[in-house]
Structure formats: C-alpha cells, structure tokens
Write a protein that holds these residues in place. Structure first.
Motif, PDB file in Angstrom:
ATOM      1  N   HIS A  77      41.482 -27.623 -20.064  1.00 44.72           N
ATOM      2  CA  HIS A  77      40.445 -27.595 -19.044  1.00 44.72           C
ATOM      3  C   HIS A  77      39.108 -27.802 -19.749  1.00 44.72           C
ATOM      4  O   HIS A  77      38.937 -27.445 -20.904  1.00 44.72           O
ATOM      5  N   GLU A  78      38.203 -28.375 -19.016  1.00 45.70           N
ATOM      6  CA  GLU A  78      36.891 -28.658 -19.582  1.00 45.70           C
ATOM      7  C   GLU A  78      36.062 -27.374 -19.587  1.00 45.70           C
ATOM      8  O   GLU A  78      35.974 -26.677 -18.580  1.00 45.70           O
ATOM      9  N   PRO A  79      35.448 -27.053 -20.725  1.00 42.24           N
ATOM     10  CA  PRO A  79      34.622 -25.844 -20.756  1.00 42.24           C
ATOM     11  C   PRO A  79      33.383 -26.013 -19.877  1.00 42.24           C
ATOM     12  O   PRO A  79      32.950 -27.140 -19.610  1.00 42.24           O
ATOM     13  N   PRO A  80      32.816 -24.923 -19.411  1.00 47.52           N
ATOM     14  CA  PRO A  80      31.623 -25.031 -18.559  1.00 47.52           C
ATOM     15  C   PRO A  80      30.460 -25.671 -19.326  1.00 47.52           C
ATOM     16  O   PRO A  80      30.305 -25.455 -20.521  1.00 47.52           O
ATOM     17  N   ASP A  81      29.675 -26.445 -18.620  1.00 47.12           N
ATOM     18  CA  ASP A  81      28.528 -27.115 -19.225  1.00 47.12           C
ATOM     19  C   ASP A  81      27.348 -26.150 -19.201  1.00 47.12           C
ATOM     20  O   ASP A  81      26.744 -25.902 -18.156  1.00 47.12           O
ATOM     21  N   LEU A  82      27.022 -25.590 -20.348  1.00 53.99           N
ATOM     22  CA  LEU A  82      25.968 -24.578 -20.426  1.00 53.99           C
ATOM     23  C   LEU A  82      24.588 -25.181 -20.189  1.00 53.99           C
ATOM     24  O   LEU A  82      23.698 -24.505 -19.653  1.00 53.99           O
ATOM     25  N   PHE A  83      24.384 -26.439 -20.545  1.00 56.46           N
ATOM     26  CA  PHE A  83      23.094 -27.067 -20.320  1.00 56.46           C
ATOM     27  C   PHE A  83      22.801 -27.174 -18.825  1.00 56.46           C
ATOM     28  O   PHE A  83      21.694 -26.898 -18.375  1.00 56.46           O
ATOM     29  N   THR A  84      23.787 -27.561 -18.039  1.00 59.66           N
ATOM     30  CA  THR A  84      23.598 -27.675 -16.592  1.00 59.66           C
ATOM     31  C   THR A  84      23.273 -26.310 -15.985  1.00 59.66           C
ATOM     32  O   THR A  84      22.408 -26.207 -15.107  1.00 59.66           O
ATOM     33  N   ALA A  85      23.949 -25.273 -16.459  1.00 65.28           N
ATOM     34  CA  ALA A  85      23.662 -23.928 -15.954  1.00 65.28           C
ATOM     35  C   ALA A  85      22.225 -23.532 -16.284  1.00 65.28           C
ATOM     36  O   ALA A  85      21.502 -23.004 -15.433  1.00 65.28           O
ATOM     37  N   ALA A  86      21.801 -23.777 -17.514  1.00 66.17           N
ATOM     38  CA  ALA A  86      20.427 -23.442 -17.905  1.00 66.17           C
ATOM     39  C   ALA A  86      19.410 -24.302 -17.163  1.00 66.17           C
ATOM     40  O   ALA A  86      18.365 -23.815 -16.738  1.00 66.17           O
ATOM     41  N   PHE A  87      19.710 -25.582 -16.985  1.00 71.28           N
ATOM     42  CA  PHE A  87      18.795 -26.503 -16.309  1.00 71.28           C
ATOM     43  C   PHE A  87      18.585 -26.119 -14.847  1.00 71.28           C
ATOM     44  O   PHE A  87      17.523 -26.335 -14.279  1.00 71.28           O
ATOM     45  N   SER A  88      19.618 -25.511 -14.238  1.00 73.27           N
ATOM     46  CA  SER A  88      19.483 -25.121 -12.830  1.00 73.27           C
ATOM     47  C   SER A  88      18.474 -23.996 -12.644  1.00 73.27           C
ATOM     48  O   SER A  88      17.954 -23.803 -11.553  1.00 73.27           O
ATOM     49  N   PHE A  89      18.169 -23.246 -13.695  1.00 71.58           N
ATOM     50  CA  PHE A  89      17.174 -22.174 -13.610  1.00 71.58           C
ATOM     51  C   PHE A  89      15.771 -22.662 -13.959  1.00 71.58           C
ATOM     52  O   PHE A  89      14.826 -21.886 -13.931  1.00 71.58           O
ATOM     53  N   LEU A  90      15.610 -23.914 -14.256  1.00 73.02           N
ATOM     54  CA  LEU A  90      14.304 -24.453 -14.649  1.00 73.02           C
ATOM     55  C   LEU A  90      13.214 -24.213 -13.586  1.00 73.02           C
ATOM     56  O   LEU A  90      12.105 -23.815 -13.938  1.00 73.02           O
ATOM     57  N   PRO A  91      13.493 -24.402 -12.302  1.00 69.32           N
ATOM     58  CA  PRO A  91      12.446 -24.150 -11.303  1.00 69.32           C
ATOM     59  C   PRO A  91      11.980 -22.683 -11.278  1.00 69.32           C
ATOM     60  O   PRO A  91      10.855 -22.405 -10.862  1.00 69.32           O
ATOM     61  N   ALA A  92      12.787 -21.773 -11.728  1.00 65.52           N
ATOM     62  CA  ALA A  92      12.407 -20.361 -11.705  1.00 65.52           C
ATOM     63  C   ALA A  92      11.576 -19.963 -12.918  1.00 65.52           C
ATOM     64  O   ALA A  92      11.009 -18.864 -12.949  1.00 65.52           O
TER      65      ALA A  92
END
Length: 50
Positions: free
Chosen positions: A32-47
């Motif tokens: 299985h593909e591991p979770p993409d940590l960059f996408t998770a961090a990038f989603s908090f950028l507006p906050a």
C-alpha cells in the motif's frame, strides 16, 4: 528433511516451515502507498499566520 545430526532446537516442523515462508510474502502482496505527508502539511497552509 529431518537430519538426526541436528540438535532438537534446530529442527523445524512442517507448520513452522510454512509460517517462515509466508511471513516475508505477506507484506509483499499487501503493498500500500504510504500517506503523503507533504499533502497533509500543505492542507494546513491557510491556517498558518503570515
């Protein structure tokens, strides 16, 4: 398969042999593909404060 020269601790039962062969294969077939940590961090950028 059974060698009388081996000590009892070195003998492997047929079910032990089957388990030994199945352990490395399990993760190989359940890749299985591991979770993409960059996408998770990038989603908090507006906050983030400027």
């Amino acid at each position: 398969m059974w060698d009388a020269a081996l000590p009892p601790a070195a003998l492997v039962t047929p079910s032990g042999e089957e388990e030994f062969e199945s352990l490395p294969r399990g993760p190989w077939w359940r890749l299985h593909e591991p979770p993409d940590l960059f996408t998770a961090a990038f989603s908090f950028l507006p906050a983030m404060p400027r």
